[in-house]
Design a protein around this motif. Structure first.
Motif, PDB file in Angstrom:
ATOM      1  N   PHE A 206      12.111   9.509 -17.667  1.00 20.53           N
ATOM      2  CA  PHE A 206      13.118   9.863 -18.663  1.00 20.53           C
ATOM      3  C   PHE A 206      13.372  11.367 -18.752  1.00 20.53           C
ATOM      4  O   PHE A 206      14.426  11.771 -19.227  1.00 20.53           O
ATOM      5  CB  PHE A 206      12.686   9.340 -20.037  1.00 20.53           C
ATOM      6  N   VAL A 207      12.403  12.146 -18.297  1.00 21.12           N
ATOM      7  CA  VAL A 207      12.543  13.601 -18.330  1.00 21.12           C
ATOM      8  C   VAL A 207      12.665  14.103 -16.898  1.00 21.12           C
ATOM      9  O   VAL A 207      11.691  14.082 -16.137  1.00 21.12           O
ATOM     10  CB  VAL A 207      11.338  14.268 -19.030  1.00 21.12           C
ATOM     11  N   GLU A 208      13.860  14.522 -16.522  1.00 25.48           N
ATOM     12  CA  GLU A 208      14.134  14.894 -15.137  1.00 25.48           C
ATOM     13  C   GLU A 208      13.188  15.975 -14.627  1.00 25.48           C
ATOM     14  O   GLU A 208      12.716  15.921 -13.497  1.00 25.48           O
ATOM     15  CB  GLU A 208      15.589  15.391 -15.037  1.00 25.48           C
ATOM     16  N   GLY A 209      12.881  16.962 -15.430  1.00 22.52           N
ATOM     17  CA  GLY A 209      12.046  18.063 -14.973  1.00 22.52           C
ATOM     18  C   GLY A 209      10.604  17.682 -14.700  1.00 22.52           C
ATOM     19  O   GLY A 209       9.881  18.427 -14.034  1.00 22.52           O
ATOM     20  N   LEU A 210      10.170  16.519 -15.221  1.00 22.06           N
ATOM     21  CA  LEU A 210       8.788  16.100 -15.022  1.00 22.06           C
ATOM     22  C   LEU A 210       8.570  15.378 -13.697  1.00 22.06           C
ATOM     23  O   LEU A 210       7.419  15.237 -13.253  1.00 22.06           O
ATOM     24  CB  LEU A 210       8.350  15.187 -16.166  1.00 22.06           C
ATOM     25  N   ARG A 211       9.632  14.913 -13.062  1.00 20.45           N
ATOM     26  CA  ARG A 211       9.459  14.078 -11.877  1.00 20.45           C
ATOM     27  C   ARG A 211       8.720  14.767 -10.745  1.00 20.45           C
ATOM     28  O   ARG A 211       7.843  14.154 -10.112  1.00 20.45           O
ATOM     29  CB  ARG A 211      10.820  13.572 -11.397  1.00 20.45           C
ATOM     30  N   PRO A 212       9.005  16.036 -10.430  1.00 19.43           N
ATOM     31  CA  PRO A 212       8.230  16.682  -9.349  1.00 19.43           C
ATOM     32  C   PRO A 212       6.741  16.771  -9.659  1.00 19.43           C
ATOM     33  O   PRO A 212       5.907  16.652  -8.762  1.00 19.43           O
ATOM     34  CB  PRO A 212       8.862  18.080  -9.263  1.00 19.43           C
ATOM     35  N   VAL A 213       6.412  16.954 -10.949  1.00 20.63           N
ATOM     36  CA  VAL A 213       5.008  17.015 -11.351  1.00 20.63           C
ATOM     37  C   VAL A 213       4.377  15.631 -11.272  1.00 20.63           C
ATOM     38  O   VAL A 213       3.255  15.465 -10.777  1.00 20.63           O
ATOM     39  CB  VAL A 213       4.878  17.578 -12.779  1.00 20.63           C
ATOM     40  N   VAL A 214       5.100  14.630 -11.748  1.00 19.59           N
ATOM     41  CA  VAL A 214       4.593  13.266 -11.748  1.00 19.59           C
ATOM     42  C   VAL A 214       4.316  12.794 -10.319  1.00 19.59           C
ATOM     43  O   VAL A 214       3.336  12.092 -10.052  1.00 19.59           O
ATOM     44  CB  VAL A 214       5.595  12.325 -12.436  1.00 19.59           C
ATOM     45  N   ASN A 215       5.149  13.196  -9.367  1.00 19.48           N
ATOM     46  CA  ASN A 215       5.003  12.746  -7.988  1.00 19.48           C
ATOM     47  C   ASN A 215       3.710  13.210  -7.339  1.00 19.48           C
ATOM     48  O   ASN A 215       3.269  12.610  -6.351  1.00 19.48           O
ATOM     49  CB  ASN A 215       6.194  13.209  -7.147  1.00 19.48           C
ATOM     50  N   VAL A 216       3.121  14.291  -7.843  1.00 21.19           N
ATOM     51  CA  VAL A 216       1.882  14.783  -7.245  1.00 21.19           C
ATOM     52  C   VAL A 216       0.654  14.408  -8.068  1.00 21.19           C
ATOM     53  O   VAL A 216      -0.449  14.880  -7.773  1.00 21.19           O
ATOM     54  CB  VAL A 216       1.924  16.317  -7.038  1.00 21.19           C
ATOM     55  N   LEU A 217       0.828  13.573  -9.085  1.00 20.65           N
ATOM     56  CA  LEU A 217      -0.329  13.010  -9.762  1.00 20.65           C
ATOM     57  C   LEU A 217      -1.057  12.079  -8.794  1.00 20.65           C
ATOM     58  O   LEU A 217      -0.423  11.486  -7.903  1.00 20.65           O
ATOM     59  CB  LEU A 217       0.095  12.251 -11.019  1.00 20.65           C
ATOM     60  N   PRO A 218      -2.359  11.933  -8.922  1.00 17.50           N
ATOM     61  CA  PRO A 218      -3.101  11.157  -7.914  1.00 17.50           C
ATOM     62  C   PRO A 218      -2.628   9.717  -7.749  1.00 17.50           C
ATOM     63  O   PRO A 218      -2.538   9.217  -6.627  1.00 17.50           O
ATOM     64  CB  PRO A 218      -4.559  11.227  -8.411  1.00 17.50           C
ATOM     65  N   GLY A 219      -2.333   9.024  -8.860  1.00 19.05           N
ATOM     66  CA  GLY A 219      -1.869   7.647  -8.745  1.00 19.05           C
ATOM     67  C   GLY A 219      -0.527   7.547  -8.048  1.00 19.05           C
ATOM     68  O   GLY A 219      -0.308   6.657  -7.212  1.00 19.05           O
ATOM     69  N   ALA A 220       0.381   8.459  -8.370  1.00 18.15           N
ATOM     70  CA  ALA A 220       1.697   8.476  -7.722  1.00 18.15           C
ATOM     71  C   ALA A 220       1.561   8.823  -6.244  1.00 18.15           C
ATOM     72  O   ALA A 220       2.255   8.251  -5.389  1.00 18.15           O
ATOM     73  CB  ALA A 220       2.608   9.474  -8.426  1.00 18.15           C
ATOM     74  N   ALA A 221       0.673   9.768  -5.923  1.00 18.78           N
ATOM     75  CA  ALA A 221       0.437  10.127  -4.522  1.00 18.78           C
ATOM     76  C   ALA A 221      -0.146   8.947  -3.758  1.00 18.78           C
ATOM     77  O   ALA A 221       0.196   8.712  -2.593  1.00 18.78           O
ATOM     78  CB  ALA A 221      -0.495  11.326  -4.445  1.00 18.78           C
ATOM     79  N   SER A 222      -1.030   8.184  -4.403  1.00 17.79           N
ATOM     80  CA  SER A 222      -1.613   7.001  -3.776  1.00 17.79           C
ATOM     81  C   SER A 222      -0.535   5.960  -3.474  1.00 17.79           C
ATOM     82  O   SER A 222      -0.501   5.377  -2.386  1.00 17.79           O
ATOM     83  CB  SER A 222      -2.681   6.403  -4.689  1.00 17.79           C
ATOM     84  N   ASP A 223       0.355   5.721  -4.432  1.00 20.84           N
ATOM     85  CA  ASP A 223       1.457   4.779  -4.213  1.00 20.84           C
ATOM     86  C   ASP A 223       2.361   5.253  -3.078  1.00 20.84           C
ATOM     87  O   ASP A 223       2.842   4.445  -2.280  1.00 20.84           O
ATOM     88  CB  ASP A 223       2.277   4.620  -5.496  1.00 20.84           C
TER      89      ASP A 223
END
Length: 273
Positions: A206-223
């Motif tokens: 929902f927050v566009e600016g957070l997506r680059p940060v979210v993508n490098v979270l460990p769970g997102a990186a695992s997916d």
């Protein structure tokens, strides 16, 4: 003691305790039930047995990777926990002192634990795959849908899932090396994997600016490494633009290396009782 001998000793420690097979059994039951229920829902929607508004609509050819990847989407906490317990149990039960007496070079001990962690990660990876691929394939076959076994992409997915389980185990060893207290380490692992990251990933949708940060979270990186995720299907707005699979693997590897190095040069160097 050489690294090979130390690694053999670390594996012996794991298989002489009950925690590994208890976690493995819980993994089989929990992930197996999740994969079966989620598989029935997705297959029923794909075949028209249920209305599209009953559950998430996924193209039939995309069902196998989504169902099989439930092992890593929801089950990555198990290799993370076993890796954490491999280290913190030594601090808790004060068995690290004789370990260091037998192998004075502490870096060798941590390397041996990491080598043993690779084996444990593969074991938990096989259990995770068995818990999703077997019931998932049965559900898909019963629904007259493709199991994906005739596609090389499916087998590549399986290989990347095994790699993800290994990396999560190594991250757990690193976390256990940094956070010596077992209770605190387990609480941190559960709180982050079950609450903090899922909420952050949802917010990233929902927050566009957070997506680059979210993508490098460990769970997102695992997916991203695996290349499929039940999480992104159930919450499509949080998917964003995921990393390439190789980039996800590098990010996950970086987490493992950072935690292991931090542990080696901080708490791993301290005196133990």
């Amino acid at each position: 003691m050489s690294l090979v001998a130390a690694s053999r000793s670390e594996l012996t420690k794991q298989f002489t305790t009950s925690i590994w097979w208890i976690l493995g059994l819980v993994l089989l039951l929990y992930i197996g039930a999740t994969a079966t229920g989620f598989g029935f829902l997705l297959a029923a929607v794909a075949t028209g047995a249920l209305g599209a508004d009953t559950g998430p609509a996924v193209p039939a050819d995309a069902l196998p990777p989504v169902i099989y990847s439930i092992a890593t989407s929801f089950g990555y906490v198990f290799p993370l926990l076993i890796g954490t317990l491999m280290v913190t149990s030594e601090f808790r039960h004060k068995t690290l002192t004789p370990t260091f007496l037998a192998t004075p070079r502490r870096g060798v001990v941590l390397g041996a634990k990491s080598a043993a962690g690779v084996v444990m990660g593969l074991i938990f990876g096989v259990l995770g795959l068995a818990a999703t691929v077997v019931p998932g394939a049965i559900v898909l076959s019963a629904s007259n849908l493709s199991t994906g076994f005739d596609s090389s992409d499916t087998w590549a997915l399986v290989g990347r899932m095994l790699g993800a389980f290994v990396l999560w185990t190594l991250i757990g060893i690193g976390v256990g090396s940094v956070v010596r207290n077992q209770v605190v380490a387990v609480v941190v692992v559960l709180a982050f994997t079950q609450f903090v990251e899922p909420i952050a990933r949802l917010a990233g949708g929902f927050v566009e600016g957070l997506r680059p940060v979210v993508n490098v979270l460990p769970g997102a990186a695992s997916d991203a490494l695996v290349g499929a995720s039940a999480f992104s299907i159930s919450t499509p707005t949080s998917s964003g633009d995921p990393l390439e699979w190789w980039a996800g693997g590098l990010v996950l590897l970086a987490y493992a290396v950072v935690f292991l190095v931090l542990g080696l040069f901080t708490s791993w160097r301290r005196d133990v009782n």
